[in-house]
Write an enzyme that holds these catalytic residues in place. Sequence first.
Site, short mmCIF file in Angstrom:
data_model
loop_
_atom_site.label_atom_id
_atom_site.label_comp_id
_atom_site.label_asym_id
_atom_site.label_seq_id
_atom_site.Cartn_x
_atom_site.Cartn_y
_atom_site.Cartn_z
N TYR A 133 -3.23 -1.57 9.83
CA TYR A 133 -3.14 -1.57 8.37
C TYR A 133 -1.81 -0.97 7.94
O TYR A 133 -1.10 -1.52 7.09
CB TYR A 133 -4.31 -0.78 7.77
CG TYR A 133 -4.38 -0.85 6.26
CD1 TYR A 133 -5.07 -1.88 5.63
CD2 TYR A 133 -3.75 0.11 5.46
CE1 TYR A 133 -5.13 -1.95 4.24
CE2 TYR A 133 -3.81 0.04 4.08
CZ TYR A 133 -4.51 -0.99 3.47
OH TYR A 133 -4.56 -1.07 2.11
N SER A 150 0.86 -1.19 0.00
CA SER A 150 0.00 0.00 0.00
C SER A 150 0.89 1.24 0.00
O SER A 150 2.07 1.17 0.37
CB SER A 150 -0.89 0.00 1.25
OG SER A 150 -1.54 1.25 1.43
#
Length: 251
Positions: free
Chosen positions: A156, A143
Amino acid sequence: MIKEINTSFDKHLFAGKTVIVVGASGGLGMAMARGFAQLGANVIGTGTSAAKNAAAQDDPANAGIRFALLDSRDNEAGKAFMAALPAIDVLVNAQGVARPGAEWEEETFLDVMDVNLNSPFRLAMAAMPQLVAAQGAVVNVASMLSYLADAAVPSYTASKTGIVGLTRALAHRYGASGVRINAVAPGYHRTDMTRELWEDPVAEARIAERSALKRWGTTDDIVGAVIFLCSPAAAFITGVTLPVDGGYHSG
């Protein structure tokens, strides 16, 4: 973008190859699965929802993809799933969850970490015998938060940062065996996970303006990078995390 994929790559590029896309019942994973299928691959896409899998299986756009139930947090289920397959040429770990706000609670933090970081490791290890036999490739999904931080999603952020390190370690562990392991780092793409942002005109405009390309990504924008990394064109590329974010994180 799918049309561009078909004209950018040989339409038989993955003919006869078996491609596993974990987390393929929606969003980025489904776009990846469709991209491989349209280039001739035998694609098996996994998801955790029987209803979503059934809906995806019935969608004509998913011709060439077989959807199967798999909870990536279940180590024994993952081992059995991979062991049942006679060949695996490509494994794409596209599974991922975020729980904004709630990740500061330990139970949620650990659950998100298990899906986003632990399960790509366990599934790569489970598939490794077939990947070695095929001299295959793995792509993990990192990400832009592998490079940045978001206080709403500590797990995350940490898990996607960990994907970069895991990808490097796996690449060095299995490079001598002929398996290449890379990652892609998506930015702001229009998916269900980011819906709250792109449905807000102010947030949508702010994010687009920061990117070099001045727009949000689509789910299809990730497909070409993943296909490239799994193709013979990337034969000397391993241990790399490729940002696919329109220049967002470098802005």
